[in-house]
Write a protein that holds these residues in place. Structure first.
Motif, PDB file in Angstrom:
ATOM      1  N   ILE A 126      31.607   0.702 -15.234  1.00 37.62           N
ATOM      2  CA  ILE A 126      30.922   2.079 -13.702  1.00 37.62           C
ATOM      3  C   ILE A 126      29.100   2.106 -15.182  1.00 37.62           C
ATOM      4  N   THR A 127      28.973   1.246 -15.550  1.00 38.13           N
ATOM      5  CA  THR A 127      27.861   1.864 -16.390  1.00 38.13           C
ATOM      6  C   THR A 127      26.580   1.589 -15.410  1.00 38.13           C
ATOM      7  N   ASP A 128      26.388   0.696 -14.562  1.00 39.29           N
ATOM      8  CA  ASP A 128      25.386   0.247 -13.775  1.00 39.29           C
ATOM      9  C   ASP A 128      24.598   1.646 -12.381  1.00 39.29           C
ATOM     10  N   GLN A 129      25.908   2.591 -12.740  1.00 40.17           N
ATOM     11  CA  GLN A 129      25.769   2.984 -11.748  1.00 40.17           C
ATOM     12  C   GLN A 129      25.084   5.010 -12.659  1.00 40.17           C
ATOM     13  N   ILE A 130      25.353   5.025 -14.076  1.00 46.80           N
ATOM     14  CA  ILE A 130      24.886   5.779 -14.941  1.00 46.80           C
ATOM     15  C   ILE A 130      23.684   6.640 -14.775  1.00 46.80           C
ATOM     16  N   HIS A 131      23.560   7.852 -14.027  1.00 48.37           N
ATOM     17  CA  HIS A 131      22.242   8.445 -14.588  1.00 48.37           C
ATOM     18  C   HIS A 131      21.953   9.174 -15.457  1.00 48.37           C
ATOM     19  N   PRO A 132      20.132   9.688 -16.190  1.00 46.40           N
ATOM     20  CA  PRO A 132      20.295  10.453 -17.086  1.00 46.40           C
ATOM     21  C   PRO A 132      21.336  11.843 -17.045  1.00 46.40           C
ATOM     22  N   ARG A 133      21.916  11.957 -15.739  1.00 46.99           N
ATOM     23  CA  ARG A 133      22.849  13.881 -15.615  1.00 46.99           C
ATOM     24  C   ARG A 133      23.572  13.175 -15.242  1.00 46.99           C
ATOM     25  N   THR A 134      24.177  12.150 -15.140  1.00 45.10           N
ATOM     26  CA  THR A 134      25.397  12.279 -14.689  1.00 45.10           C
ATOM     27  C   THR A 134      26.422  12.247 -15.790  1.00 45.10           C
ATOM     28  N   ILE A 135      27.383  13.017 -15.222  1.00 46.05           N
ATOM     29  CA  ILE A 135      28.972  13.237 -16.046  1.00 46.05           C
ATOM     30  C   ILE A 135      30.305  11.971 -16.307  1.00 46.05           C
ATOM     31  N   ILE A 136      30.262  11.511 -17.284  1.00 46.63           N
ATOM     32  CA  ILE A 136      30.876  10.407 -17.568  1.00 46.63           C
ATOM     33  C   ILE A 136      32.803  11.387 -18.154  1.00 46.63           C
ATOM     34  N   VAL A 137      33.126  11.087 -17.213  1.00 45.61           N
ATOM     35  CA  VAL A 137      34.794  11.598 -17.717  1.00 45.61           C
ATOM     36  C   VAL A 137      35.359   9.991 -17.846  1.00 45.61           C
ATOM     37  N   PHE A 138      36.237  10.692 -19.575  1.00 45.18           N
ATOM     38  CA  PHE A 138      36.167   8.668 -20.440  1.00 45.18           C
ATOM     39  C   PHE A 138      37.767   8.943 -20.817  1.00 45.18           C
ATOM     40  N   GLU A 139      38.453   8.691 -20.201  1.00 47.35           N
ATOM     41  CA  GLU A 139      40.423   8.801 -20.825  1.00 47.35           C
ATOM     42  C   GLU A 139      40.223   7.445 -21.778  1.00 47.35           C
ATOM     43  N   LEU A 140      40.778   8.396 -22.834  1.00 41.10           N
ATOM     44  CA  LEU A 140      40.238   7.024 -24.183  1.00 41.10           C
ATOM     45  C   LEU A 140      41.958   7.492 -24.407  1.00 41.10           C
ATOM     46  N   SER A 141      42.471   6.031 -24.976  1.00 44.46           N
ATOM     47  CA  SER A 141      44.037   5.519 -25.585  1.00 44.46           C
ATOM     48  C   SER A 141      43.969   5.518 -26.975  1.00 44.46           C
ATOM     49  N   CYS A 142      44.234   5.494 -27.831  1.00 45.31           N
ATOM     50  CA  CYS A 142      44.784   5.356 -29.475  1.00 45.31           C
ATOM     51  C   CYS A 142      44.701   3.873 -29.629  1.00 45.31           C
ATOM     52  N   HIS A 143      44.570   3.620 -28.899  1.00 45.46           N
ATOM     53  CA  HIS A 143      44.029   1.813 -28.777  1.00 45.46           C
ATOM     54  C   HIS A 143      42.374   1.867 -28.889  1.00 45.46           C
ATOM     55  N   GLN A 144      41.534   2.439 -27.892  1.00 45.78           N
ATOM     56  CA  GLN A 144      40.508   2.729 -28.065  1.00 45.78           C
ATOM     57  C   GLN A 144      39.779   3.401 -28.686  1.00 45.78           C
ATOM     58  N   LEU A 145      40.352   3.942 -30.074  1.00 43.20           N
ATOM     59  CA  LEU A 145      39.674   5.032 -30.634  1.00 43.20           C
ATOM     60  C   LEU A 145      40.062   4.429 -32.025  1.00 43.20           C
ATOM     61  N   GLU A 146      40.857   3.564 -32.007  1.00 42.40           N
ATOM     62  CA  GLU A 146      41.588   3.738 -33.154  1.00 42.40           C
ATOM     63  C   GLU A 146      40.181   3.196 -34.835  1.00 42.40           C
ATOM     64  N   TYR A 147      39.299   1.999 -34.177  1.00 41.29           N
ATOM     65  CA  TYR A 147      37.881   1.863 -35.461  1.00 41.29           C
ATOM     66  C   TYR A 147      36.811   2.226 -34.297  1.00 41.29           C
ATOM     67  N   ALA A 148      36.644   4.132 -34.514  1.00 38.95           N
ATOM     68  CA  ALA A 148      35.748   4.421 -33.437  1.00 38.95           C
ATOM     69  C   ALA A 148      34.811   5.172 -34.566  1.00 38.95           C
ATOM     70  N   HIS A 149      33.416   4.831 -34.293  1.00 41.81           N
ATOM     71  CA  HIS A 149      32.283   5.002 -34.818  1.00 41.81           C
ATOM     72  C   HIS A 149      31.789   6.112 -34.277  1.00 41.81           C
ATOM     73  N   TYR A 150      31.801   6.778 -33.211  1.00 40.29           N
ATOM     74  CA  TYR A 150      31.273   7.262 -32.322  1.00 40.29           C
ATOM     75  C   TYR A 150      31.914   7.867 -31.458  1.00 40.29           C
ATOM     76  N   SER A 151      31.829   9.528 -30.828  1.00 40.19           N
ATOM     77  CA  SER A 151      32.692  10.958 -30.375  1.00 40.19           C
ATOM     78  C   SER A 151      31.552  11.105 -29.448  1.00 40.19           C
ATOM     79  N   PRO A 152      32.779  11.799 -28.115  1.00 43.92           N
ATOM     80  CA  PRO A 152      32.100  11.621 -26.954  1.00 43.92           C
ATOM     81  C   PRO A 152      31.329  13.528 -27.406  1.00 43.92           C
ATOM     82  N   ALA A 153      30.042  13.889 -27.026  1.00 46.84           N
ATOM     83  CA  ALA A 153      30.068  15.009 -26.896  1.00 46.84           C
ATOM     84  C   ALA A 153      31.049  16.259 -26.594  1.00 46.84           C
ATOM     85  N   LYS A 154      31.684  15.435 -25.715  1.00 51.67           N
ATOM     86  CA  LYS A 154      32.336  17.150 -25.217  1.00 51.67           C
ATOM     87  C   LYS A 154      34.059  16.191 -24.849  1.00 51.67           C
TER      88      LYS A 154
END
Length: 429
Positions: free
Chosen positions: A147-175
């Protein structure tokens, strides 16, 4: 996004680890930016032959042994590394972490043991219905790179995150939304503490200007979270019951709580109570998530195949007023079934059907504690197909049959979707 990836892979040997839906998405993205020395693929299963002509493809039982032959490894969710990640010389990353590095400030991330797909989908639906520029991706089935090509500066991204996607995370969402934490995925993590730690990464890298919308039962430990914590309650909603809003398909107190998370987030985007309720009324329940699939011979049938935890099965039974039959069991992953054993004995269910390996565990536990009269309602039936035939012949008119297995589908079915589809087909709806 492409600039970040280009800088990461420039003049590097790159490996795509896992070539499922997300791995293929990563392959497309990295191929489009170029600049790498090589782009290879490693997967336990065979990979399309047209790729093997231009890329080195490592498959089979030893596919995880090659990681340190590369500089950068894009890991797909769910792949279990044989060593601690810090023991590898290569840089191991994933779509979720890179995406949050670039777009974290615009992102609402949602995680939890249960309810994250419904909550994510509902949040996206309401924001979209209320005219917001919003995109949706992640664990729901759409790789976030797509979806990255559709993102504009004011676009809100809803991101469903599993434990596997978060397991080695170094960044977090603002909300960040943390719905709940229950026992699950012990086959991957080995302990509930490691599993919870992966989930909690959704807020560990937040900043002071960020927000964590949190279930009060699972608040961060002191010092673990820098952001503003919003303690969510069903009492936050401008209504007390789904029955107050005509057309709503959601059921149960657990979904009322999930909706409260969505409401508390939507308030930050200037959505009025009336706009929220109007949008909620048009939301359709997701497939396999306590989905009413139809009525046959005056018996209601519900598909809750997404259920892989004790808590989700309990919630399903509580949510359906005329629940008469529950179908439980699947792959046994060593979770604690005692709360479910205790709960079942408090309900007046007509039939408790136990299936597969975890069904045998439940049968042994119930047999050791329940009365003879209660056990007359308990049936061990080896597989889902036979269970469907049983309920069609034995469920009483006016009652509901619920498939809510409290167990993983693997070993018999490819995933919970296939299990739910099998149930619907064999019931004949």
């Amino acid at each position: 996004m492409k600039e970040t990836i280009r800088d990461l892979v420039k003049d590097k040997k790159v490996l795509i680890l896992g070539f499922g839906r997300e791995g293929q998405s990563s392959f497309r993205m990295i191929s489009s930016v170029g600049g790498f020395t090589c782009l290879d693929i490693a997967d336990a299963n065979a990979v399309s032959s047209d790729l093997t002509a231009m890329h080195n493809v490592i498959t089979g039982a030893g596919y995880l042994n090659c990681l340190d032959d590369y500089d950068v490894v894009f890991k797909s969710p769910g792949i279990v590394l044989p060593k601690d990640i810090n023991e590898y010389k290569c840089h191991i990353t994933c779509q979720a972490d890179l995406f949050l590095q670039v777009f974290g400030a615009q992102t609402i991330g949602i995680t939890g043991t249960k309810g994250k797909s419904t909550t994510s989908s509902l949040l996206y639906h309401i924001l979209k219905t209320c005219g917001k520029d919003v995109l949706f991706g992640g664990n729901i089935g759409l790789p976030i790179f797509d979806i990255t090509d559709q993102i504009h500066p004011r676009t809100i991204i809803v991101f469903e995150l599993s434990c596997h996607q978060l397991e080695y995370a170094h960044y977090s969402p603002a909300k960040a939304i943390l719905l709940n934490l229950y026992e699950d995925h012990l086959d991957h993590y080995g302990s509930v503490e490691k599993y919870w730690k992966a989930k909690q990464n959704i807020y560990r890298n937040q900043d002071y200007n960020d927000y964590l919308f949190c279930n009060p039962e699972f608040l961060p430990a002191k010092g673990d979270c820098k952001s503003t914590i919003v303690k969510v309650s069903s009492g936050d909603l401008p209504f007390a019951s789904f029955d107050e809003i005509p057309g709503v398909t959601l059921r149960g107190t657990h979904n009322l709580f999930n909706t409260a998370f969505v409401y508390d987030v939507c308030r930050r985007y200037d959505i009025s109570n009336q706009e929220f309720m109007d949008a909620l009324a048009t939301f359709k329940t997701l497939a396999h998530r306590l989905q009413f699939i139809g009525k046959l011979d005056d018996v209601d049938y519900y598909d809750d195949s997404i259920s892989t935890t004790v808590e989700s099965a309990i919630s399903a039974i509580k949510a359906i007023p005329n629940a008469g039959t529950i179908l439980l069991g699947g792959m046994d992953r060593g979770i604690d079934y005692d709360p479910l054993v205790e709960f079942l004995q408090t309900r007046n269910l007509e039939h408790i059907i136990l299936m597969y390996d975890s069904g045998k565990v439940l049968l042994d536990k119930l047999s050791s504690v329940a009365s003879d009269a209660f056990m007359e309602h308990v049936h061990y039936i080896e597989d889902l197909g036979a269970a469907c035939e049983f309920v069609k012949s034995n469920a009483s008119k006016g009652t509901a049959v619920i498939l809510s297995p409290a167990s993983a589908s693997y070993g018999v079915f490819k995933n919970f979707e296939q299990r739910g589809d099998f149930f619907k087909e064999h019931i004949g709806l």
